[in-house]
Enzyme design. Structure first.
Site, PDB file in Angstrom:
ATOM      1  N   GLU A  67       0.839  -1.206   0.000  1.00 35.16           N
ATOM      2  CA  GLU A  67       0.000   0.000   0.000  1.00 35.16           C
ATOM      3  C   GLU A  67       0.867   1.246   0.000  1.00 35.16           C
ATOM      4  O   GLU A  67       1.809   1.374   0.804  1.00 35.16           O
ATOM      5  CB  GLU A  67      -0.945   0.030   1.202  1.00 35.16           C
ATOM      6  CG  GLU A  67      -1.812   1.281   1.207  1.00 35.16           C
ATOM      7  CD  GLU A  67      -3.010   1.218   2.126  1.00 35.16           C
ATOM      8  OE1 GLU A  67      -3.556   2.279   2.462  1.00 35.16           O
ATOM      9  OE2 GLU A  67      -3.412   0.088   2.510  1.00 35.16           O
ATOM     10  N   ASP A 142      -3.559  12.359  -2.857  1.00 36.24           N
ATOM     11  CA  ASP A 142      -3.834  13.789  -3.052  1.00 36.24           C
ATOM     12  C   ASP A 142      -4.275  14.017  -4.494  1.00 36.24           C
ATOM     13  O   ASP A 142      -3.553  13.683  -5.425  1.00 36.24           O
ATOM     14  CB  ASP A 142      -2.565  14.597  -2.764  1.00 36.24           C
ATOM     15  CG  ASP A 142      -2.843  16.087  -2.596  1.00 36.24           C
ATOM     16  OD1 ASP A 142      -3.741  16.604  -3.300  1.00 36.24           O
ATOM     17  OD2 ASP A 142      -2.168  16.734  -1.773  1.00 36.24           O
ATOM     18  N   ASP A 178     -12.109   9.940  -3.550  1.00 34.38           N
ATOM     19  CA  ASP A 178     -13.410  10.578  -3.325  1.00 34.38           C
ATOM     20  C   ASP A 178     -13.537  11.858  -4.146  1.00 34.38           C
ATOM     21  O   ASP A 178     -14.429  12.668  -3.896  1.00 34.38           O
ATOM     22  CB  ASP A 178     -13.633  10.869  -1.834  1.00 34.38           C
ATOM     23  CG  ASP A 178     -12.522  11.710  -1.218  1.00 34.38           C
ATOM     24  OD1 ASP A 178     -11.470  11.888  -1.870  1.00 34.38           O
ATOM     25  OD2 ASP A 178     -12.693  12.190  -0.087  1.00 34.38           O
ATOM     26  N   PHE A 217     -14.273   8.581   7.701  1.00 33.06           N
ATOM     27  CA  PHE A 217     -14.402   9.708   6.778  1.00 33.06           C
ATOM     28  C   PHE A 217     -15.278   9.328   5.587  1.00 33.06           C
ATOM     29  O   PHE A 217     -16.164  10.084   5.183  1.00 33.06           O
ATOM     30  CB  PHE A 217     -13.009  10.124   6.289  1.00 33.06           C
ATOM     31  CG  PHE A 217     -13.023  11.166   5.213  1.00 33.06           C
ATOM     32  CD1 PHE A 217     -13.197  12.512   5.512  1.00 33.06           C
ATOM     33  CD2 PHE A 217     -12.871  10.811   3.875  1.00 33.06           C
ATOM     34  CE1 PHE A 217     -13.204  13.465   4.519  1.00 33.06           C
ATOM     35  CE2 PHE A 217     -12.885  11.753   2.872  1.00 33.06           C
ATOM     36  CZ  PHE A 217     -13.048  13.100   3.200  1.00 33.06           C
TER      37      PHE A 217
END
Length: 237
Positions: A67, A142, A178, A217
């Site tokens: 990851e 990001d 997202d 979140f």
């Protein structure tokens, strides 16, 4: 994560390197600092040691999941605990996140996890053997949503090819974001990349797989009607 290399300048002159992340170090808590001191010797991996012999490191031959950018490590530790038949490697540049991950791993008695505190592109280049990974995970990187910053996005052709080389044939690259615009960027780049096949039935996105934990979140965002997009591409050649 990824960076853009520029031509060398004369001696004494240095370019500022453009990276795909901003290192916000912050301050470690006492617990994080203690975890680094106690558990790094057994769970930490050093970039300077070069290629990792995975079978030797974990003491067995097992599928390996890597990851990139695990944040505070909560979901990574949860995945490692839920899949004890696999070995996990996490890469994170932020010290407090690495400390938090080690602390969580010890609390949950997770033994099938190792971590790097270093730039992911350099780790992939210098420490991970080709065709050694079964899954590469890139969750919520990001998005660099301003157009002038799009070059900083990690999902670019060179990085994708690096991931392809490190995956075994049949291994998967799993991304999640997202930011809808970034999901479209990822989908476009992956569709154009050679040697990958989209696992989505309709050629776009996949439902969140069971192995990726739902973060607080993300759950909050879903309640507010915010979307999350998962992409899983398999190395085909």
């Amino acid at each position: 994560m990824t960076e853009v290399q520029k031509p060398e300048l004369p001696e004494g002159k240095h370019h500022r390197r453009v990276r795909s992340y901003v290192k916000r170090e912050g301050r470690m808590t006492k617990g994080q600092a203690r975890a680094m001191e106690i558990y790094w010797p057994t769970m930490g991996l050093e970039h300077g040691n070069g290629l990792v012999d995975l079978a030797e490191e974990f003491g067995r031959d097992a599928p390996v999941v890597l990851e990139i950018g695990f944040g505070m490590g909560k979901s990574l530790v949860e995945m490692a605990a839920a899949e004890p038949d696999k070995d996990f490697i996490g890469i994170e540049v932020h010290g407090p996140g690495v400390g938090a991950c080690l602390m969580a791993a010890e609390e949950q008695e997770v033994k099938n996890l190792r971590v790097f505190e270093h730039d992911a592109v350099e780790i992939l280049a210098d420490c991970i053997k080709d065709e050694s990974l079964d899954r590469v995970q890139l969750y919520f990187p990001d998005p660099w949503h301003k157009k002038r910053h799009h070059k900083r996005r990690i999902v670019q052709p060179e990085f994708i090819e690096t991931v392809r080389r490190k995956l075994k044939v049949g291994g998967v690259f799993h991304m999640a974001t997202d930011w809808e615009h970034y999901s479209e960027h990822m989908l476009e780049e992956m569709n154009e990349a050679p040697g990958f096949t989209n696992t989505a039935a309709d050629g776009t996105f996949v439902p969140r797989p069971d192995f990726r934990p739902l973060t607080k979140f993300e759950a909050r965002g879903q309640r507010l009607g915010h979307g999350v997009w998962d992409l899983i591409f398999a190395r085909s050649e």
